[in-house]
Design a protein around this motif. Structure first.
Motif, short mmCIF file in Angstrom:
data_model
loop_
_atom_site.label_atom_id
_atom_site.label_comp_id
_atom_site.label_asym_id
_atom_site.label_seq_id
_atom_site.Cartn_x
_atom_site.Cartn_y
_atom_site.Cartn_z
N SER A 1 15.11 6.68 10.98
CA SER A 1 13.69 7.30 11.35
C SER A 1 12.56 7.07 12.18
O SER A 1 12.37 5.79 12.33
N PRO A 2 12.77 8.12 13.47
CA PRO A 2 12.07 7.55 15.19
C PRO A 2 10.69 6.58 14.27
O PRO A 2 10.03 5.86 14.85
N GLY A 3 10.00 7.43 13.08
CA GLY A 3 8.91 7.30 12.62
C GLY A 3 9.24 5.10 12.43
O GLY A 3 7.68 4.46 12.29
N VAL A 4 9.78 4.86 11.76
CA VAL A 4 10.61 3.56 11.29
C VAL A 4 10.52 2.85 12.18
O VAL A 4 10.14 1.72 12.47
N ARG B 1 13.05 7.14 -1.92
CA ARG B 1 12.42 7.18 -0.87
C ARG B 1 11.63 6.95 -0.07
O ARG B 1 11.74 7.94 0.82
N THR B 2 11.47 5.41 -0.13
CA THR B 2 9.69 5.39 0.64
C THR B 2 10.73 4.40 0.39
O THR B 2 10.71 3.59 1.58
N PRO C 1 14.65 4.32 3.08
CA PRO C 1 14.22 4.31 4.09
C PRO C 1 13.68 3.52 4.96
O PRO C 1 13.98 2.83 6.24
N VAL C 2 12.23 2.80 4.91
CA VAL C 2 11.23 1.88 5.88
C VAL C 2 12.45 0.09 5.52
O VAL C 2 12.00 0.21 6.95
N ASP D 1 0.78 -1.34 -0.58
CA ASP D 1 -0.01 0.23 -0.40
C ASP D 1 0.96 1.22 0.36
O ASP D 1 0.46 2.64 -0.34
N LEU D 2 1.87 1.02 1.18
CA LEU D 2 3.12 2.48 0.93
C LEU D 2 3.37 2.89 -0.17
O LEU D 2 3.36 4.04 -1.26
N GLN E 1 13.10 6.67 -7.65
CA GLN E 1 12.55 7.72 -6.05
C GLN E 1 11.78 6.74 -5.19
O GLN E 1 11.58 7.28 -4.08
N ALA F 1 9.90 3.25 15.76
CA ALA F 1 9.32 2.94 16.84
C ALA F 1 8.42 2.11 16.73
O ALA F 1 7.71 1.74 17.74
N LEU G 1 5.87 9.99 -7.75
CA LEU G 1 6.73 9.58 -7.69
C LEU G 1 7.44 8.98 -9.04
O LEU G 1 6.22 7.38 -9.10
N ALA H 1 0.78 4.32 -2.54
CA ALA H 1 0.67 5.60 -2.27
C ALA H 1 1.57 6.10 -3.25
O ALA H 1 1.84 7.20 -3.74
N ALA H 2 3.16 5.84 -2.79
CA ALA H 2 3.85 6.37 -3.87
C ALA H 2 3.82 7.22 -5.35
O ALA H 2 3.85 7.96 -5.73
#
Ligand SMILES: Nc1ncnc2c1ncn2[C@@H]1O[C@H](COP(=O)(O)OP(=O)(O)O)[C@@H](O)[C@H]1O
Ligand SMILES: [Mg+2]
Lengths: 228, 351, 224
Positions: A213-216, A134-135, A138-139, A116-117, A130, A218, A126, A120-121
């Motif tokens: 990234s803290p978003g990933v 960029r997606t 990082p994930v 899904d990610l 990219q 945590a 993108l 969306a990208a």
């Protein structure tokens, strides 16, 4: 313990071409070179295969086969075939050792990114590269770093075998010590290698803190420490 | 305007997901694709921004075949919202929203300022801007998804079941928010849902699809309720079509009688109740200017004497309508003749 | 190497099973024992320990940290440490390799057991499963593929690592590498590498097969 103080307390062990600093430097040289070559091969390849899905089976199967290749056997074979003039013979088995964990983790990480990610990208406009850089990357970074860390630790630990074919590095303390039954030297070398591996471990923990990234990081289910 | 001209999509495994679809999606309005799961709604939507390409037929955007447009360029001009929001977990909320502006080369400051403005627009606390997606609730994430889609002010918005994964209360508020935004922004919106109530609430035009990717009917929501094209559409619309349809007819034309003496008013003329024995009986009100016939009927049903009280914007009684007055209108619009559309908020809220 | 072939088959034939302890077949046998024993022991320890870590999550952090440290030690180092305890025996190789197997298997067991989706666990509770039955009938089956994946890595690594034991005189097929090196003769080395590789591929194949048989549902999902 007095073995340890015997080894580390002897000033002769701290100087000259077979002193601790020189051996440590040699060890770092092989390890860093092998690790960098492996990373340069495996990270882009893993990203590409994970992103496109092409050649996945081949990658997984050959990575598993490469895991099975015995480092010592490969080392002596390469030395027998091309001679021991340079560090090249020790790089070959170490690169073979380091590629599988990096490749498999990078591939799994990129492939495992939530579809899904990616959707969306792409949907936001993108381009393929990219989306990857960029997606997906990082994930997938925690897994990629895990692969790099496992590889680095194995390389540092295994570079000891270089000493067997007469090359330098910390393995000399161990292998020469075993040959001459000088156990303080064996244990001292072992402690040095273990310390180096732990330093690598800590370095990667720090890199993880900074780069992920803290978003990933945590997100739940991110606390297992060793690859499967 | 977006048009589908004879569009068919056959997947590699032979599944025909969309079959010879002809459809116009008017500019500045909400067009809803609705139908049971697997009927090809998502496939149809994804062909608009070229996440998929049709097997045959063509899709045009303002007269131009979308196949002529490089997909990423096309997509940057179309907002895209999906069910799980698809937020980038590694980016803060503000940077998620600024994604397309960044792609379009806006400078960081301007993109972020725009993102902050949009967060406010979709009803999010600006304090959330510095958070990561996992720190938001599902409903909040969905709002961020909408803000992100709107960031570069694209004329077209594609939404695939954007509110399906949140609870009914949050879903209703998201729907209301979308209608409020749309009243300001007038985007061309294609909205996919499997929920007919959502379709009727949101759609200016509703396209009903059946499994196999065939178009069953395209109509405004009132017409759809009044005149379902066939048994499939009728079944899909479900019960209470007659009453639900009243939501789309304005109460403007209701014939009002004078306020009778047994209605008790306060000093400003607002109703307090119907005189009944020694006390007051319950009553119901509607505003003919903004409410629908459904609200008027509801008001009539609340009072024991069957009288609905018409009030003005301040809530002062202006007249009453008995069931006979309502019946005249029901009769006039029965069978599908479409009446003047209700134009207030209530029009949609009770669909 | 002046024209010498890389593998001299006559040497292989002469040394395959000549009755001496350095015959290829004898080395292969030793290799198998020293490679598989650690994995079996590791699994026997990792299952209860992993269960304990899931039951008492506080245990997991220190266990994982310990395993991480173990993993960072060169096997040669562990071999040399144990050499001073267990001497020139197979135990000197088997014990360190057991630790390496544990370092892979404990996280696999923990991951596997915790990979049961929360709603599945909840509905098992709601249907009245008691903890032990739930463990046996719900959580363990779901954990099997993850544990087997760990087992595959542990097995293959173990097979490859045994050969390092040759440096302390207990290396199974690894002795062929030393032999070839000392005599500057590539045949034993190539034979050793090939046999290690074959052994690894065969064991991995068996484990993949076991995975298919034990978890028919995961195959169905993959082909869906
Ligand atoms: N990538 C695909 N390959 C094959 N069939 C697909 C694919 N995607 C969707 N389908 C099939 O096409 C039909 C329509 O799917 P979809 O457009 O997702 O329906 P909806 O969004 O209305 O639920 C379904 O039968 C679905 O199974
Ligand atoms: Mg869909």
């Amino acid at each position: 313990m007095n073995w340890l103080s015997g080894f580390f307390g002897d000033p002769a062990n701290w100087s000259g071409p077979d002193g601790i600093p020189a051996r440590l430097l040699e060890h770092l040289e092989f390890s860093a070179a092998a690790f960098l070559i492996a990373a340069l091969i495996a990270v882009p390849l893993g990203m590409l295969v994970g992103h496109t899905g092409r050649g996945a089976l081949l990658v997984v199967v050959s990575a598993n086969a490469a895991r099975a290749l015995p480092t010592l056997g490969l080392l002596v074979l390469v030395v027998l075939l091309i001679g021991v003039g340079t560090v090249l013979p020790v790089l070959v088995p170490l690169v073979v050792l380091a590629v599988p964990p990096i490749l498999v983790n990078t591939y799994e990480g990129v492939r495992g990114v939530d579809p899904d990610l990616r959707d969306a990208a792409y949907g936001m406009g993108l381009r393929g590269r990219q989306v990857l850089l960029r997606t997906s990357v990082p994930v997938a970074l925690p897994l990629i770093l895990l692969g790099l860390r496992l590889a680095a630790i194995q390389v540092v630990a295994t570079a000891t075998v270089a000493a067997f074919v007469g090359l330098g590095g910390l393995g000399r303390f161990i292998i020469d010590g075993l040959a001459t039954k000088e156990y303080p030297s064996v244990i001292g070398g072992a402690v040095l290698v273990a310390a180096l591996a732990l330093a690598v471990q800590f370095a990667f923990t720090a890199i993880d803190r900074i780069a992920v990234s803290p978003g990933v990081r945590a997100r739940p289910g991110r606390d297992t420490e060793i690859a499967r | 305007m977006i048009t589908f001209e004879g569009v068919t999509k056959r997947y590699r495994d032979g599944t025909v997901a969309v079959d010879d679809l002809d459809l116009e999606v008017p500019t500045g309005a909400i067009t809803v694709f609705v139908g049971p799961s697997g009927c090809g709604k998502t496939t149809s939507l994804r062909m608009i921004n070229r996440m998929l390409d049709p097997t045959s037929g063509r899709i045009t955007l303002d007269g131009r075949d979308v196949r002529e447009i490089d997909p990423p360029t096309l997509r940057r001009g179309m907002g895209y919202v999906i069910q799980q929001a698809g937020l980038f977990p590694h980016r803060k909320i503000v940077d998620n929203v600024a994604t397309v502006p960044y792609l379009l080369g806006w400078d960081r400051k301007r993109a972020r300022a725009r993102a902050m403005e949009l967060l406010e627009r979709v009803g999010l606390d600006p304090k959330l801007a510095g958070r990561y997606p996992f720190q938001l609730s599902g409903g909040q994430q969905q709002r961020v998804g909408v803000a992100r889609a709107l960031a570069a002010d694209p004329p077209v918005l594609l939404m695939d079941e954007p509110f399906s994964a949140v609870d009914p209360v949050v879903r209703t508020s998201l729907q209301d928010e979308l209608l409020r935004l749309q009243a300001e922004l007038r985007k061309t919106i294609v909205f996919v849902t499997h929920d007919i109530d959502e379709a009727i609430k949101l759609g200016d035009t509703v396209a009903v699809l059946r499994v196999g990717g065939r178009l069953a009917q395209v109509a405004g929501p009132a017409t759809l309720l009044a005149e379902p094209a066939d048994e499939f559409v009728r079944g899909f619309l479900g019960r209470d079509r007659g009453i639900r349809r009243l939501s789309f007819i304005s109460a403007k034309e209701v014939r009002l009688g004078p306020v009778p003496p047994d209605l008790v008013l306060d000093e400003d003329g607002r109703p307090l109740g119907w005189r009944s024995g020694g006390g007051l009986a319950p009553y119901g009100t509607f505003d003919p200017e903004t409410d629908s016939l459904r609200a008027a009927l509801d008001a009539a049903l609340l009072a024991p004497n069957g009288m609905a009280i018409a009030v003005d914007g301040e809530g002062r009684a202006r007249g009453v309508a008995g069931r006979d007055a309502l019946d005249e209108l029901f009769a006039a619009y029965a069978g599908g003749a479409s009446g003047p559309r209700a134009d207030g908020d209530a029009e949609r809220a009770d669909a | 190497m002046n024209g010498e072939p890389i593998v001299r088959w006559d040497w292989v034939a002469r040394n395959w099973a000549n009755g001496s302890p350095s015959a290829i077949s004898a080395l292969l046998g030793g290799h198998v024992v020293m490679a598989f024993l650690p994995v079996v022991l590791g699994l026997a320890v990792a299952l209860p320990l992993g269960l304990a870590c899931v039951r008492w999550p506080r245990l997991y952090q220190p266990t994982a940290a310990l395993m991480n440290v173990t993993y960072s030690l060169p096997s040669l180092v562990l071999f040399s440490i144990f050499l001073s305890v267990t001497g020139l025996t197979q135990a000197t190789v088997v014990i360190p390799l057991t630790f390496f197997a544990l370092a892979v298997l404990i996280p696999a067991v923990v991951d596997g057991l915790t990979s049961v989706p929360e709603h599945v666990r909840q509905s098992a509770v709601a249907m009245g499963f008691r903890p032990v039955r739930r463990l046996l009938l719900v959580e363990l089956p779901v954990a099997v593929p993850v544990v087997l994946a760990g087992l595959r890595v542990a097995t293959v690594s173990s097979i490859s690592l045994v050969s390092l034991g040759a440096l302390i005189g207990q290396g199974g097929l690894g002795n062929l590498f030393i032999d070839g090196w000392q005599r500057q003769f590539p045949t034993p080395i190539v034979v050793g590498i090939s046999l290690v590789l074959l052994l690894a591929v065969a064991s991995d194949g068996v484990l993949v097969l076991a995975q298919r048989l034990l978890t028919p549902w995961s195959r169905a999902r993959r082909s869906a």
